[in-house]
Structures are given as C-alpha cells and as structure tokens.
Design a protein around this motif. Structure first.
Motif, mmCIF file in Angstrom:
data_model
loop_
_atom_site.group_PDB
_atom_site.id
_atom_site.type_symbol
_atom_site.label_atom_id
_atom_site.label_comp_id
_atom_site.label_asym_id
_atom_site.label_seq_id
_atom_site.Cartn_x
_atom_site.Cartn_y
_atom_site.Cartn_z
ATOM 1 N N THR A 6 45.824 27.751 71.519
ATOM 2 C CA THR A 6 46.153 27.171 72.819
ATOM 3 C C THR A 6 44.898 27.161 73.682
ATOM 4 N N VAL A 7 44.547 25.972 74.192
ATOM 5 C CA VAL A 7 43.345 25.801 75.012
ATOM 6 C C VAL A 7 43.649 24.902 76.202
ATOM 7 N N ASN A 8 42.753 24.891 77.172
ATOM 8 C CA ASN A 8 42.846 23.961 78.284
ATOM 9 C C ASN A 8 42.523 22.560 77.757
ATOM 10 N N LYS A 52 37.271 20.098 75.298
ATOM 11 C CA LYS A 52 36.383 19.311 74.451
ATOM 12 C C LYS A 52 35.024 19.084 75.116
ATOM 13 N N VAL A 53 34.979 19.049 76.451
ATOM 14 C CA VAL A 53 33.716 18.834 77.150
ATOM 15 C C VAL A 53 32.766 20.001 76.909
ATOM 16 N N GLY A 54 33.260 21.221 77.061
ATOM 17 C CA GLY A 54 32.409 22.398 76.867
ATOM 18 C C GLY A 54 32.456 22.951 75.462
ATOM 19 N N GLY A 55 33.533 22.656 74.729
ATOM 20 C CA GLY A 55 33.692 23.162 73.375
ATOM 21 C C GLY A 55 34.287 24.557 73.337
ATOM 22 N N ILE A 56 34.404 25.092 72.146
ATOM 23 C CA ILE A 56 34.949 26.430 71.929
ATOM 24 C C ILE A 56 33.839 27.300 71.342
ATOM 25 N N ASP A 57 33.678 28.478 71.907
ATOM 26 C CA ASP A 57 32.736 29.457 71.374
ATOM 27 C C ASP A 57 33.517 30.527 70.622
ATOM 28 N N VAL A 58 32.878 31.137 69.652
ATOM 29 C CA VAL A 58 33.485 32.234 68.895
ATOM 30 C C VAL A 58 32.461 33.367 68.839
ATOM 31 N N ASP A 59 32.882 34.529 69.291
ATOM 32 C CA ASP A 59 32.058 35.739 69.191
ATOM 33 C C ASP A 59 32.790 36.734 68.302
ATOM 34 N N GLU A 117 37.039 28.990 75.477
ATOM 35 C CA GLU A 117 36.511 27.702 75.905
ATOM 36 C C GLU A 117 35.169 27.934 76.585
ATOM 37 N N HIS A 118 34.182 27.165 76.172
ATOM 38 C CA HIS A 118 32.863 27.261 76.784
ATOM 39 C C HIS A 118 32.936 26.666 78.187
ATOM 40 N N ASP A 119 31.999 27.050 79.020
ATOM 41 C CA ASP A 119 31.990 26.529 80.397
ATOM 42 C C ASP A 119 32.169 25.017 80.396
ATOM 43 N N GLY A 120 33.038 24.564 81.234
ATOM 44 C CA GLY A 120 33.301 23.135 81.362
ATOM 45 C C GLY A 120 34.368 22.933 82.415
ATOM 46 N N PRO A 121 34.785 21.715 82.606
ATOM 47 C CA PRO A 121 35.814 21.460 83.615
ATOM 48 C C PRO A 121 37.155 22.055 83.191
ATOM 49 N N ILE A 122 38.026 22.251 84.156
ATOM 50 C CA ILE A 122 39.370 22.756 83.900
ATOM 51 C C ILE A 122 40.359 21.644 84.242
#
Length: 147
Positions: free
Chosen positions: A76-78, A82-89, A103-108
C-alpha cells in the motif's frame, strides 16, 4: 624426527586451509539492496459483482547464487509514489533481516493504491533468515526463509 616435522607441516597446512576457507565465506552483514522496481498503481481491484477483491499483502521469495529476490505484492502506497519512487533499506542483525520499504520524497496525493514492489538483496549467503517487513499496513510482518 622426519615424521614429527611432516605431521607439524600437515597441521599447519590444514589450519591455513581452514583459515582461508573462513575468509572466503560471505558475511550477511554485507548484504545490500539492488534492482528496485514496481508495476505502478494497480487498477482498483473489484470482483465480477462489483465488490472489492482481496488485496492482502504477501511476499514471493526466490534465491539464486547469493541473491534473494523479493516480490512484495499489494504494497500500500500513496498514489503519487511514482514521482519519487520507492526506496528499500535493510538492516541485518545475525540471521534477522529487517526490511523497510517507503516512498521516496515526492508529492503527496489524496489517495492510496497497491503496487507490486520487487527488489533484490545481494551478497546473502545460504542460511535460514527471519525477514521482518516494517512497511505493511499492519504491525511488522515476519517470515522465516531458508535456502
């Protein structure tokens, strides 16, 4: 005397061989994330009667040559992810791997959706691991996987 020297040399060679084997083994703390991708927002999931289908999150795992491939279905994501993408740590503590997908920094946007997030964990030696997913809607999901 010769026999004693030969035995001593054999012990030294065996010890050196064992030390060399130990130094070649991979260390799970060197694991790293690579090749993150997703399929974007999935269309609304409805059944033929107009009701919502089961959108449970689940994981599909496969392992080959030191690389664990993870497909996290229905993450489940905002909607604007897609603008900021998804990061995985990941954090590795012994045989426990904690996975944080975000979710990487981007618009909400004022909506959420589901996506299938795929990534690999490289440099992971054979073993039995407990995977802890902190990104799920519910409290962390934990599974044990051996390969």
């Amino acid at each position: 005397m010769k026999k004693k020297i030969i035995m001593t040399m054999a012990v030294i060679l065996i010890a050196a061989g064992l030390a060399a084997m130990g130094s070649c083994q991979k260390d799970p703390s060197k694991a790293r994330v690579q090749n993150i991708s997703n399929n974007g927002c999935k269309p609304e999931m409805t059944d033929d009667k107009g009701g919502e289908n089961d959108a449970r999150e689940w994981v599909e795992l496969s392992y080959d040559s030191g690389v664990l491939r993870v497909c996290h279905h229905n993450l489940t994501v905002n909607c604007a992810f897609k603008v900021g993408g998804i990061d995985v740590d990941i954090q590795v503590d012994g045989d426990t791997i904690t996975i944080n997908e975000y979710e990487h920094d981007g618009p909400i946007a004022d909506c959420i959706c589901h996506t299938d997030n795929v990534f690999e964990i490289a440099n992971l030696p054979h073993g039995i691991y407990t995977l802890v997913f902190n990104s799920w809607d519910t409290p962390p999901y934990t599974c044990t996987y051996g390969f």
